[in-house]
Design a protein around this motif. Sequence first.
Motif, mmCIF file in Angstrom:
data_model
loop_
_atom_site.group_PDB
_atom_site.id
_atom_site.type_symbol
_atom_site.label_atom_id
_atom_site.label_comp_id
_atom_site.label_asym_id
_atom_site.label_seq_id
_atom_site.Cartn_x
_atom_site.Cartn_y
_atom_site.Cartn_z
ATOM 1 N N UNK A 218 -5.584 10.846 -1.575
ATOM 2 C CA UNK A 218 -5.401 9.599 -2.244
ATOM 3 C C UNK A 218 -4.368 8.511 -1.928
ATOM 4 N N UNK A 219 -4.584 7.313 -2.274
ATOM 5 C CA UNK A 219 -3.733 6.342 -1.926
ATOM 6 C C UNK A 219 -3.767 5.222 -3.102
ATOM 7 N N UNK A 220 -3.048 4.143 -3.058
ATOM 8 C CA UNK A 220 -3.082 3.055 -4.044
ATOM 9 C C UNK A 220 -2.522 1.664 -3.224
ATOM 10 N N UNK A 221 -3.124 0.665 -3.739
ATOM 11 C CA UNK A 221 -3.201 -0.487 -3.223
ATOM 12 C C UNK A 221 -2.806 -1.545 -4.239
ATOM 13 N N UNK B 72 0.943 -1.196 -0.066
ATOM 14 C CA UNK B 72 0.135 -0.072 0.012
ATOM 15 C C UNK B 72 1.149 1.345 0.012
ATOM 16 N N UNK B 73 0.356 2.403 -0.553
ATOM 17 C CA UNK B 73 1.255 3.559 -0.874
ATOM 18 C C UNK B 73 0.626 4.292 0.659
ATOM 19 N N UNK B 74 1.622 5.538 0.961
ATOM 20 C CA UNK B 74 1.361 6.282 1.748
ATOM 21 C C UNK B 74 0.083 7.113 1.452
ATOM 22 N N UNK B 75 -0.473 8.138 2.172
ATOM 23 C CA UNK B 75 -1.650 8.777 1.799
ATOM 24 C C UNK B 75 -0.759 10.322 1.254
ATOM 25 N N UNK B 76 -1.540 10.566 0.204
ATOM 26 C CA UNK B 76 -1.220 11.888 -0.630
ATOM 27 C C UNK B 76 -2.547 12.996 -0.623
#
Length: 202
Positions: free
Chosen positions: A76-79, A57-61
């Motif tokens: 935003x984020x991505x998984x 998972x990414x950090x939050x943006x």
Amino acid sequence: MPQETLLPESGEKLPQNRTIVLVALGSNRSSEEGTPAEVVEKGIAALAKCFEVIRSRSPLYQTPAFPPGSGADYINAAVCIETDHSPQAVIKLLHDIEAQMGRTRKKRWGDRTLDLDLIGVGDIVLPDAETHAIWRALPLSEQMIRAPDLLILPHPRVQERAFVLVPLADVAPDWEHPALGLSVTDMLAALPEALKQEVVAL
């Protein structure tokens, strides 16, 4: 910090009938579930419950709303997920999670409690290469009023959106867009620097 990305490389193979699924998350409206940042975190937790393996998972943006001026800034984020679900089953689960978080679909590109976009499923192109190319080339004026009535994979706008590609680069930099032959890293590098600088890590 993002977890280590574990996409297949150097000959590694996924278990039979399993594939990589990329999901982008976004929220710009508080709700009973909390602030946008809290809602995105809850969305990631819900994905972890629905799917067998969350690879990374990414950090939050924080990013400006798209189109510009259309609302409050997004979180935003991505998984990156590993699953044996079909794309159709995945999108149903994503819509179920959105509904649980209070998402309603009244206005295209309106404020959203939680948006879960299915970005890609392995090297699958849906419904076919020709139709995908049509949606990929759709002018912005038509994008704002037209929504496909069938599943389009990969997401037809992924190559244009820094707020998707920056988090994706944390979780799946080497994933290759099957219609364009470009990796996430390649697509991100091709974007204007100004767009990338709008995506700020929290």
